[in-house]
Design a protein around this motif. Sequence first.
Motif, PDB file in Angstrom:
ATOM      1  N   VAL A  39     100.839  97.919   7.871  1.00 52.72           N
ATOM      2  CA  VAL A  39      99.299  97.642   7.914  1.00 52.72           C
ATOM      3  C   VAL A  39      99.194  96.788   6.837  1.00 52.72           C
ATOM      4  N   ILE A  40      98.566  95.496   7.084  1.00 50.45           N
ATOM      5  CA  ILE A  40      97.896  94.584   6.141  1.00 50.45           C
ATOM      6  C   ILE A  40      96.387  94.933   5.900  1.00 50.45           C
ATOM      7  N   ALA A  41      96.062  95.147   4.772  1.00 49.46           N
ATOM      8  CA  ALA A  41      94.587  95.014   4.553  1.00 49.46           C
ATOM      9  C   ALA A  41      93.958  93.873   3.715  1.00 49.46           C
ATOM     10  N   ARG A  42      92.905  93.382   3.920  1.00 54.33           N
ATOM     11  CA  ARG A  42      92.466  92.229   3.309  1.00 54.33           C
ATOM     12  C   ARG A  42      91.022  92.235   2.888  1.00 54.33           C
ATOM     13  N   VAL A  43      90.694  92.145   1.637  1.00 49.41           N
ATOM     14  CA  VAL A  43      89.376  92.224   1.396  1.00 49.41           C
ATOM     15  C   VAL A  43      88.749  91.148   0.350  1.00 49.41           C
ATOM     16  N   GLY A  61      86.243  92.759   4.857  1.00 48.34           N
ATOM     17  CA  GLY A  61      87.637  93.302   4.535  1.00 48.34           C
ATOM     18  C   GLY A  61      88.047  93.241   6.260  1.00 48.34           C
ATOM     19  N   THR A  62      89.537  93.271   6.256  1.00 48.59           N
ATOM     20  CA  THR A  62      90.061  93.481   7.713  1.00 48.59           C
ATOM     21  C   THR A  62      91.380  94.724   7.463  1.00 48.59           C
ATOM     22  N   ILE A  63      91.524  95.514   8.342  1.00 52.53           N
ATOM     23  CA  ILE A  63      92.794  96.195   8.470  1.00 52.53           C
ATOM     24  C   ILE A  63      93.452  95.692   9.663  1.00 52.53           C
ATOM     25  N   GLU A  64      94.749  95.406   9.699  1.00 58.96           N
ATOM     26  CA  GLU A  64      95.555  94.984  10.899  1.00 58.96           C
ATOM     27  C   GLU A  64      96.743  95.744  10.852  1.00 58.96           C
ATOM     28  N   TYR A  65      97.048  96.519  12.090  1.00 61.09           N
ATOM     29  CA  TYR A  65      98.187  97.512  12.208  1.00 61.09           C
ATOM     30  C   TYR A  65      99.489  96.861  12.906  1.00 61.09           C
ATOM     31  N   GLY A  66     100.634  97.496  12.413  1.00 62.58           N
ATOM     32  CA  GLY A  66     101.940  97.006  13.202  1.00 62.58           C
ATOM     33  C   GLY A  66     102.852  96.098  12.564  1.00 62.58           C
ATOM     34  N   SER A  67     102.359  95.352  11.419  1.00 63.59           N
ATOM     35  CA  SER A  67     103.204  94.361  10.851  1.00 63.59           C
ATOM     36  C   SER A  67     102.942  94.407   9.214  1.00 63.59           C
ATOM     37  N   VAL A  68     103.941  93.508   8.564  1.00 62.35           N
ATOM     38  CA  VAL A  68     103.724  93.340   7.442  1.00 62.35           C
ATOM     39  C   VAL A  68     104.098  91.925   7.023  1.00 62.35           C
ATOM     40  N   LEU A  69     103.782  91.312   5.972  1.00 67.58           N
ATOM     41  CA  LEU A  69     104.034  89.864   5.703  1.00 67.58           C
ATOM     42  C   LEU A  69     105.265  89.928   4.715  1.00 67.58           C
ATOM     43  N   PRO A  70     106.040  88.767   4.807  1.00 67.85           N
ATOM     44  CA  PRO A  70     107.330  88.631   3.823  1.00 67.85           C
ATOM     45  C   PRO A  70     106.770  88.807   2.296  1.00 67.85           C
ATOM     46  N   ASN A 117      99.720  94.490   1.393  1.00 63.35           N
ATOM     47  CA  ASN A 117     100.720  94.345   2.267  1.00 63.35           C
ATOM     48  C   ASN A 117     101.843  95.587   2.275  1.00 63.35           C
ATOM     49  N   GLY A 118     101.303  96.579   3.215  1.00 62.47           N
ATOM     50  CA  GLY A 118     101.945  97.627   3.435  1.00 62.47           C
ATOM     51  C   GLY A 118     101.326  98.815   2.799  1.00 62.47           C
TER      52      GLY A 118
END
Length: 514
Positions: free
Chosen positions: A182-186, A235-244, A284-285
């Motif tokens: 999961v990636i969370a941004r704020v 903020g956002t939370i997106e599921y299913g992947s992470v960034l390098p 990131n995760g």
Amino acid sequence: MKHTTDQVDVVISGAGPNGLLVAGELALAGLRPVVLEQLAEPSPELKANGIVGQANRVLDLRGLYQTLSGSDEPPQPMDGYIFAGMQVPFTDVVDNPMYGMLIQQPRVVRELADWVRGLGAQIRWGHELTDFEQGSDGVVLDVSSPEGNYRLPATYLVGADGGRSPVRKKAGIDFPGLTTDVIARVAHISLPDELRTGYGALNVPGVGQIPFGHNRFEGGVLIYAEFQAGRSMLGTIEYGSVLPEDAPELTIDELRESVKRVVGADLPVEPPSGPGPHALRRINGQNTRQASQYRAGNVFLVGDAAHVHSAMGGPGLNLGMQDAMNLGWKLAAAVQGWAPDGLLDSYHSERWPAGQRVMMHSMAQAALMAAGPEVTALRTLFGELLATPDGSAHIAGVLAGSDVRYDVGDGHRLSGRFVPALTLSDGRRIAQLLHRGRPVLLDLSGGGCAGAASGWRDRVDVVEATVADRPAAALLIRPDGYVAWAADEFDHDGLRAALERWFGPETEVSALSA
């Protein structure tokens, strides 16, 4: 060239809210702890925006709630809160345990730093704990500072140094758990006035009104809150992947693109125009992990060093501050020589289950925010349960942390629970009796307890009082606010057993009078 300084009783690594609260508890007991903080000054980073749950009553026990809130009033229960983005009403909850205070973490740190310094604790800004060795009698710390490196012997070391805790790693304490894709941004942002519909609400063209807090969409989660006019938190939370791992730092452009993926519409997000500091961070995760033990010899962990979890619902400070209050008086008792056998071990046995509960409900909230028609159906059913008095009362206890009952060796209905928020007949509140950080034996029976507790009066304050609708004839209250013993009819032997269990063997009365 390293030199060795004089030994201290307790060193705390980390000058965040939890580490400072431990230091304050030790200083109240007459100790002079040393706090090491690698930062040169208090961090301006905007992590938490408030304190929710039982921690507000914990702070009230020391008069700190009034300092932090700026109000002379005691903590007031909240009318409602959110769970996985769903509103939970508390208006019908009897003895509602959910309290809240809107305050940003940098101010919490500054106020607590002033408090502990006023009590005689020492905060060494710019001093970093780089290594330590643990022996049978304590720990020897290697410290780097602007003035040079030195060695610092101590009896106890408390790691309050965050989720990546060097103290935990050096102590060899495992940190099992999981990392979710999961990636969370704020970030703090500014928006056109026409999109702002009042405190905590946002109007997105093509989407509609988005209320305060966490909002679920098929593309993820959008978080919106306006704590200050003109400077919103988005903020956002997106599921299913992470960034390098080598991904560049978060930008407003990246956040804007994430918002579009989540809600399916463009949002004219711009950097905030006012003075900073401004939040701009990415997780990131999502880690959900807990230390396998909170104690390793003379080393202890509090706060994020002991447990990490989702920030959903804001449980972090509530959990960590109660860790700190639980540990502080027990360490002081050990240093002063009156700690009974097993007292220090009770820190882990009491607080580890509390950490488990927070990880459970934070993961449950994350699951309820996921996409899919099955989750939508589950949210509908769960929302119906939250609207019931029993359902909302249960969630209030879970979020507040008041549903955790300590095993204190006494079966009274109040024992092992946080003391009720009583107001005595003379107008004093229970919290005011505990401002000194000492145990309190509250005698509501009209007298009789003082004689039974005479051998502990060097450690325990005896207060005789009356109260309408008394909850018990007498209560023995630990410094952290938990009831160690209670009785509906005065029990001489039971009281003495509880005093010895929690506050050590009695002292000869003749010695006390000398």
